[in-house]
Motif scaffolding. Sequence first.
Motif, PDB file in Angstrom:
ATOM      1  N   UNK A 226      28.329  31.397  44.361  1.00 42.01           N
ATOM      2  CA  UNK A 226      26.865  31.741  45.424  1.00 42.01           C
ATOM      3  C   UNK A 226      26.169  33.126  45.487  1.00 42.01           C
ATOM      4  N   UNK A 227      26.533  34.221  44.487  1.00 42.91           N
ATOM      5  CA  UNK A 227      26.330  35.720  44.464  1.00 42.91           C
ATOM      6  C   UNK A 227      26.827  36.424  44.984  1.00 42.91           C
ATOM      7  N   UNK A 228      27.608  36.294  45.230  1.00 43.35           N
ATOM      8  CA  UNK A 228      28.542  37.589  46.664  1.00 43.35           C
ATOM      9  C   UNK A 228      29.339  37.906  45.202  1.00 43.35           C
ATOM     10  N   UNK A 229      30.205  39.663  46.060  1.00 44.89           N
ATOM     11  CA  UNK A 229      31.003  40.161  44.945  1.00 44.89           C
ATOM     12  C   UNK A 229      32.893  39.096  45.761  1.00 44.89           C
ATOM     13  N   UNK A 230      34.180  39.276  45.224  1.00 48.65           N
ATOM     14  CA  UNK A 230      34.776  38.706  45.694  1.00 48.65           C
ATOM     15  C   UNK A 230      36.022  40.145  45.178  1.00 48.65           C
ATOM     16  N   UNK A 231      36.726  40.416  45.800  1.00 47.67           N
ATOM     17  CA  UNK A 231      37.803  41.601  46.012  1.00 47.67           C
ATOM     18  C   UNK A 231      39.446  41.418  46.299  1.00 47.67           C
ATOM     19  N   UNK A 232      40.078  40.704  45.076  1.00 54.27           N
ATOM     20  CA  UNK A 232      41.307  40.689  45.711  1.00 54.27           C
ATOM     21  C   UNK A 232      42.116  41.873  46.268  1.00 54.27           C
ATOM     22  N   UNK A 233      42.803  42.023  47.706  1.00 54.99           N
ATOM     23  CA  UNK A 233      43.245  43.403  48.042  1.00 54.99           C
ATOM     24  C   UNK A 233      44.712  42.987  48.649  1.00 54.99           C
ATOM     25  N   UNK A 234      45.343  43.950  48.520  1.00 58.13           N
ATOM     26  CA  UNK A 234      46.877  43.797  49.899  1.00 58.13           C
ATOM     27  C   UNK A 234      46.727  45.384  49.682  1.00 58.13           C
ATOM     28  N   UNK A 235      46.585  45.653  51.445  1.00 62.02           N
ATOM     29  CA  UNK A 235      47.134  46.892  51.857  1.00 62.02           C
ATOM     30  C   UNK A 235      48.472  46.559  52.072  1.00 62.02           C
TER      31      UNK A 235
END
Length: 285
Positions: free
Chosen positions: A108-117
């Motif tokens: 879909x043309x967006x950027x996914x970044x996995x995160x964990x605060x």
Amino acid sequence: MNIGIVGLGLIGGSLAKAIRKYTAHTVFGQDISPAVLEQAQSAGAICAPLHPDMLPQCDLVIVALYPADTIAYITEHASLLKPGAVVLDCCGVKRIVCAPLQKVAAAHGFTFIGGHPMAGTEHSGFSAAKETLFAGASMIITPAASTPSSAIDLIDTLCRQIGFAYLQFSTPEEHDFLISYTSQLAHIVSCAYVSSENAIRFKGFSAGSFMDMTRVARLNEAMWTELFMANDDYLATEVENLATRLLAYSKAIRSQDSDTLFALLKHAHACKELVDSKKVTPKRG
């Protein structure tokens, strides 16, 4: 920058409060509870509710839901996210989340970044959220090889603005392996410890160590069950290894083997000294 935050519990609510307090970004928020949404707006944590038709306006969308709900929300709303937008999740496990969502993002043309605060308390919900929650904490992110540096810079800048000390880079695999020990095992130990029938007799017979050991047993059962089940391989191994180490202490004590017990305690002391001497070495890319 327009930022959408989905899920206004402890983490999402604290992110909303911190971003509103320490930056000039516009924050839209969404929560399954109308009461929480109203509370967040009244507190000034969000500028307005985040409706699906507003997603195309968001430069950054932060999803602070349980793992299964995170996957479902991003997948279901993928077509509404504008090309080039950054989507960051906040789940405590990464393999189960990152693998499918990287594919959705690419399609879909967006950027996914996995995160964990790496911040939190034993309390949950928006009522426990605070803008100072992330002060001095680390944010673990698990970008893919194809993640644009501009997206990482965006997360880095925002995290530092709201109090995080640094970004810790990882892979989903490494994250889940290490978090099974540093976080998940600690919660299981606390739960097992406080489940003793002797726990309720603590008054007058305890100091700081009892409260330290039992603090995180005041957990969100639904969330932690999902996190534990999603990381079953690594976590079960950590629990089993701990049981083996505990049995070594039990055996030495029952057999009155003071030399072995002394050696075990001395080894543990040395391990703690080593842990305390470790300096933070945040990695970039």
